[in-house]
Design an enzyme around this catalytic site. Structure first.
Site, PDB file in Angstrom:
ATOM      1  N   LYS A 137       0.847  -1.193   0.000  1.00  0.00           N
ATOM      2  CA  LYS A 137       0.000   0.000   0.000  1.00  0.00           C
ATOM      3  C   LYS A 137       0.884   1.245   0.000  1.00  0.00           C
ATOM      4  O   LYS A 137       0.990   1.975   0.980  1.00  0.00           O
ATOM      5  CB  LYS A 137      -0.935  -0.027   1.198  1.00  0.00           C
ATOM      6  CG  LYS A 137      -1.914  -1.185   1.151  1.00  0.00           C
ATOM      7  CD  LYS A 137      -2.773  -1.264   2.401  1.00  0.00           C
ATOM      8  CE  LYS A 137      -3.709  -2.466   2.350  1.00  0.00           C
ATOM      9  NZ  LYS A 137      -4.527  -2.582   3.575  1.00  0.00           N
ATOM     10  N   ASP A 224      -5.504 -13.063   9.311  1.00  0.00           N
ATOM     11  CA  ASP A 224      -6.085 -11.784   8.909  1.00  0.00           C
ATOM     12  C   ASP A 224      -7.352 -11.445   9.681  1.00  0.00           C
ATOM     13  O   ASP A 224      -8.327 -12.209   9.688  1.00  0.00           O
ATOM     14  CB  ASP A 224      -6.383 -11.804   7.409  1.00  0.00           C
ATOM     15  CG  ASP A 224      -6.809 -10.448   6.891  1.00  0.00           C
ATOM     16  OD1 ASP A 224      -6.073  -9.479   7.130  1.00  0.00           O
ATOM     17  OD2 ASP A 224      -7.876 -10.360   6.262  1.00  0.00           O
TER      18      ASP A 224
END
Length: 286
Positions: A137, A224
């Protein structure tokens, strides 16, 4: 991560494109009022506080613009700085210094912000065995510098891009018809193409972790968006079979709690996508 040679190539591409974008056919402001033969000196002034980053990159930019510029460093990458500190002096052609000014400042301001935020996370993890990782990102076209800044701040780099590590996330697993199918197809692909890449697989539940563990050759399981209790259960279940990484909801409040669950790594996109640039200036010395 990619090789050092490729990493250096990425940095040169950033400089080349940054100069193309900012200078184009010429720095007409400087050409209009500063004689070509004029020489000067400038200082990099800190107007903020944090961890400085991008000093070595600034030197690369100045050298790209003009190899005759002189560069004197007072504060190295990774060192803490405060308001009023002077990081370096650069001297030589006044036109050359001005050509490089904006690319140097834009780069260092963002790199220093990333290094500062990363260092905050590193300090929060002190006393644990957990390392902080970055993600993909990043700002398009500036990834190499942002990942460099993470390491300057004391963090570690995840994969550089889509080609230097296999990472089977939820969409890959769903599109491939399930986790086991995704893993088996990946192993076949790597063998058929003579590729030696590590495999990370994302899990959304304890049951998915159990399924992943039925397959050998997994480098790391990405745990996650688990809560703390389930993260601890996942770490106990995985044991030493492969590495563990927590992701999702990682911030200054939660990062240590996840580390204390026993994971090897925590990853956070916020290191690179949620930072406030450090205030820096390049000022002429009269």
């Amino acid at each position: 991560m990619i090789s050092e040679a490729q990493f250096q190539h990425e940095l040169q591409l950033i400089i080349k494109n940054g100069i193309r974008e900012d200078i184009g056919p010429g720095d007409f402001s400087s050409l209009a009022c500063i004689p070509k033969q004029a020489v000067g000196k400038a200082k990099l002034l800190v107007k903020d506080e944090g961890i400085i980053a991008g000093v070595a990159f600034a030197k690369m930019i100045f050298e790209y613009i003009d190899c005759n510029l002189q560069f004197e460093v007072f504060t190295q990458d990774g060192m803490p700085v405060k308001y009023g500190d002077v990081v370096f002096h650069v001297s030589g052609s006044s036109q050359s210094i001005l050509k490089a000014e904006r690319l140097v400042l834009n780069s260092m301001q963002r790199m220093s912000a990333i290094a500062t935020k990363t260092n905050t996370y590193v300090k929060l993890l002190e006393g644990t065995n957990t390392k902080i990782l970055d993600t993909r990102k990043t700002t398009p076209g500036f990834r190499a510098c942002e990942k460099w800044a993470v390491t300057i701040g004391g963090g570690e780099n995840h994969r550089f891009a889509l080609y230097d590590m296999i990472m089977l996330k939820d969409n890959h697993n769903d599109f491939a018809g399930g986790i086991t199918n995704a893993i088996q197809k990946t192993k076949t692909f790597l063998k058929d193409n003579n590729l030696d890449l590590k495999i990370i697989v994302e899990a959304r539940s304890i049951d998915e972790i159990k399924e992943i563990l039925k397959n050998d050759g997994i480098h790391r399981i990405l745990i996650d968006n688990f809560n703390y209790e389930n993260t601890r259960k996942a770490v106990q279940l995985i044991g030493n079979q492969c590495q563990t990484e927590s992701s999702g909801n990682i911030n200054e409040i939660t990062v240590r709690h996840y580390a204390e669950c026993g994971v090897n790594y925590v990853s956070s996109g916020a290191l690179t996508h949620s930072v406030h640039n450090m205030d820096l200036s390049l000022k002429a010395i009269e």
